[in-house]
Design a protein around this motif. Structure first.
Motif, short mmCIF file in Angstrom:
data_model
loop_
_atom_site.label_atom_id
_atom_site.label_comp_id
_atom_site.label_asym_id
_atom_site.label_seq_id
_atom_site.Cartn_x
_atom_site.Cartn_y
_atom_site.Cartn_z
N THR A 135 0.85 -1.18 0.00
CA THR A 135 0.00 0.00 0.00
C THR A 135 0.89 1.23 0.00
OG1 THR A 135 -1.95 1.03 1.00
CG2 THR A 135 -0.30 0.14 2.53
N VAL A 136 0.40 2.28 -0.64
CA VAL A 136 1.20 3.50 -0.79
C VAL A 136 0.56 4.60 0.05
CG1 VAL A 136 2.14 5.19 -2.40
CG2 VAL A 136 1.85 2.80 -3.12
N GLY A 137 1.26 4.97 1.12
CA GLY A 137 0.78 6.04 1.98
C GLY A 137 1.11 7.41 1.41
N PRO A 138 0.44 8.42 1.94
CA PRO A 138 0.68 9.78 1.46
C PRO A 138 1.95 10.39 2.07
CG PRO A 138 -0.92 9.82 3.23
CD PRO A 138 -0.62 8.37 2.95
N VAL A 139 2.57 11.26 1.32
CA VAL A 139 3.65 12.08 1.85
C VAL A 139 2.99 13.23 2.61
CG1 VAL A 139 5.55 13.63 1.23
CG2 VAL A 139 5.22 11.49 -0.04
N TRP A 140 3.45 13.50 3.83
CA TRP A 140 2.90 14.59 4.65
C TRP A 140 3.27 15.93 4.02
CZ3 TRP A 140 -0.64 15.32 8.18
CH2 TRP A 140 -0.63 16.49 8.93
N ARG A 141 2.25 16.73 3.72
CA ARG A 141 2.48 18.06 3.16
C ARG A 141 1.71 19.10 3.97
NH1 ARG A 141 1.20 18.40 -2.84
NH2 ARG A 141 -0.74 17.41 -2.20
N GLY A 142 1.64 18.90 5.29
CA GLY A 142 1.00 19.86 6.16
C GLY A 142 -0.41 19.50 6.59
N GLY A 143 -0.99 18.48 5.99
CA GLY A 143 -2.30 18.00 6.41
C GLY A 143 -3.48 18.61 5.67
N MET A 144 -3.23 19.47 4.73
CA MET A 144 -4.32 20.14 4.02
C MET A 144 -4.48 19.63 2.58
SD MET A 144 -5.33 21.96 6.47
CE MET A 144 -6.53 23.04 5.75
N HIS A 145 -3.90 18.47 2.29
CA HIS A 145 -3.91 17.95 0.93
C HIS A 145 -4.51 16.54 0.87
CE1 HIS A 145 -1.46 21.33 -0.44
NE2 HIS A 145 -0.80 21.18 0.70
N GLY A 146 -5.46 16.26 1.75
CA GLY A 146 -6.14 14.97 1.74
C GLY A 146 -5.34 13.83 2.33
N GLU A 147 -4.26 14.15 3.06
CA GLU A 147 -3.40 13.09 3.59
C GLU A 147 -4.15 12.13 4.52
OE1 GLU A 147 -0.49 16.71 3.35
OE2 GLU A 147 -2.60 16.40 3.80
N ALA A 148 -5.02 12.65 5.37
CA ALA A 148 -5.74 11.79 6.32
C ALA A 148 -6.63 10.78 5.59
CB ALA A 148 -6.57 12.63 7.29
N ASP A 149 -7.35 11.24 4.58
CA ASP A 149 -8.21 10.33 3.81
C ASP A 149 -7.38 9.29 3.06
OD1 ASP A 149 -10.51 11.63 4.68
OD2 ASP A 149 -10.65 12.88 2.87
N LEU A 150 -6.26 9.71 2.51
CA LEU A 150 -5.40 8.77 1.78
C LEU A 150 -4.80 7.74 2.72
CD1 LEU A 150 -3.65 11.26 -0.65
CD2 LEU A 150 -5.20 9.39 -1.31
N LEU A 151 -4.38 8.17 3.90
CA LEU A 151 -3.82 7.23 4.86
C LEU A 151 -4.89 6.24 5.33
CD1 LEU A 151 -1.36 6.26 6.40
CD2 LEU A 151 -1.93 7.90 8.21
N ALA A 152 -6.07 6.73 5.64
CA ALA A 152 -7.18 5.84 6.03
C ALA A 152 -7.48 4.84 4.92
CB ALA A 152 -8.42 6.66 6.38
N SER A 153 -7.42 5.30 3.68
CA SER A 153 -7.68 4.43 2.54
C SER A 153 -6.65 3.30 2.45
CB SER A 153 -7.68 5.25 1.24
OG SER A 153 -7.93 4.42 0.14
N CYS A 154 -5.40 3.56 2.82
CA CYS A 154 -4.38 2.51 2.83
C CYS A 154 -4.81 1.35 3.72
CB CYS A 154 -3.04 3.06 3.34
SG CYS A 154 -2.22 4.17 2.22
N TYR A 155 -5.28 1.66 4.91
CA TYR A 155 -5.70 0.62 5.85
C TYR A 155 -6.98 -0.06 5.36
CZ TYR A 155 -2.04 2.17 8.95
OH TYR A 155 -0.80 2.47 9.47
N GLN A 156 -7.94 0.74 4.90
CA GLN A 156 -9.21 0.20 4.40
C GLN A 156 -8.98 -0.76 3.22
OE1 GLN A 156 -12.41 0.81 5.59
NE2 GLN A 156 -13.34 -0.43 3.99
#
Length: 183
Positions: free
Chosen positions: A83-104
């Motif tokens: 699974t490919v997690g998001p690169v942290w870019r301050g939290g305003m670029h959909g990182e939380a949704d992308l990270l949750a999607s990795c687990y889902q």
């Protein structure tokens, strides 16, 4: 070792080496190419052997937030879920949704292939820079939400494998937060 029981699934937090886990599948915090890299990704590729790289070459990469499956080859685990997690870019670029999607997506893939036990690393918290406390809260929250929505899940054991004590502590805090919320 901290553990949490949810429906038929036991969640564990352990400090250790994910490449040595005796589970049906290990989850690889991969990059979009799936062709190996540093950290967990490099360790899994080294331990699984060159066959893993050959199998990954046939997958045409993986988008951030998605997951793909290969055999585990020389690992104790029969499968690797990449699974490919998001690169942290301050939290305003959909990182939380992308990270949750990795687990889902990893859990959905596990379920679809009869995988009952799996081990997750702390996705995106290494070189991708995701803040540890936020990442572990998303990881635990997403897994528990999945299990709540899939009460008949065949997944019996999920282990969060941590590289260091700080990560163990962050997962333990996320477990305790959940336990406080259910009292």
């Amino acid at each position: 070792m901290k553990k949490l029981q949810f429906n038929q699934t036991t969640l564990h937090v352990v400090k250790g080496d994910i490449t040595r886990c005796e589970v049906d599948a290990v989850v690889n915090a991969a990059n979009e190419s799936l062709l190996g890299g540093g950290g967990v990704d490099g360790a899994i590729h080294r331990a699984a052997g060159p066959e893993l790289l050959a199998a990954c070459r046939t997958l045409d990469g993986c988008r951030t937030g998605d997951a793909k499956l290969t055999p585990g080859f020389r690992l104790k685990a029969a499968h690797v879920i990449h699974t490919v997690g998001p690169v942290w870019r301050g939290g305003m670029h959909g990182e939380a949704d992308l990270l949750a999607s990795c687990y889902q997506k990893s859990l959905e893939l596990a379920e679809a292939h009869g995988i009952r036990t799996l081990a997750f690393p702390a996705i995106s918290t290494g070189i991708y820079g995701y803040p540890l406390e936020q990442a572990t809260a998303i990881a635990v929250g997403t897994v528990l939400k999945y299990l709540e929505n899939q009460p008949e899940s065949d997944i019996t054991e999920i282990t969060f494998v941590c590289f260091d004590d700080a990560t163990v502590y962050a997962y333990e805090q996320a477990f305790e937060e959940f336990e406080r919320g259910t009292d």
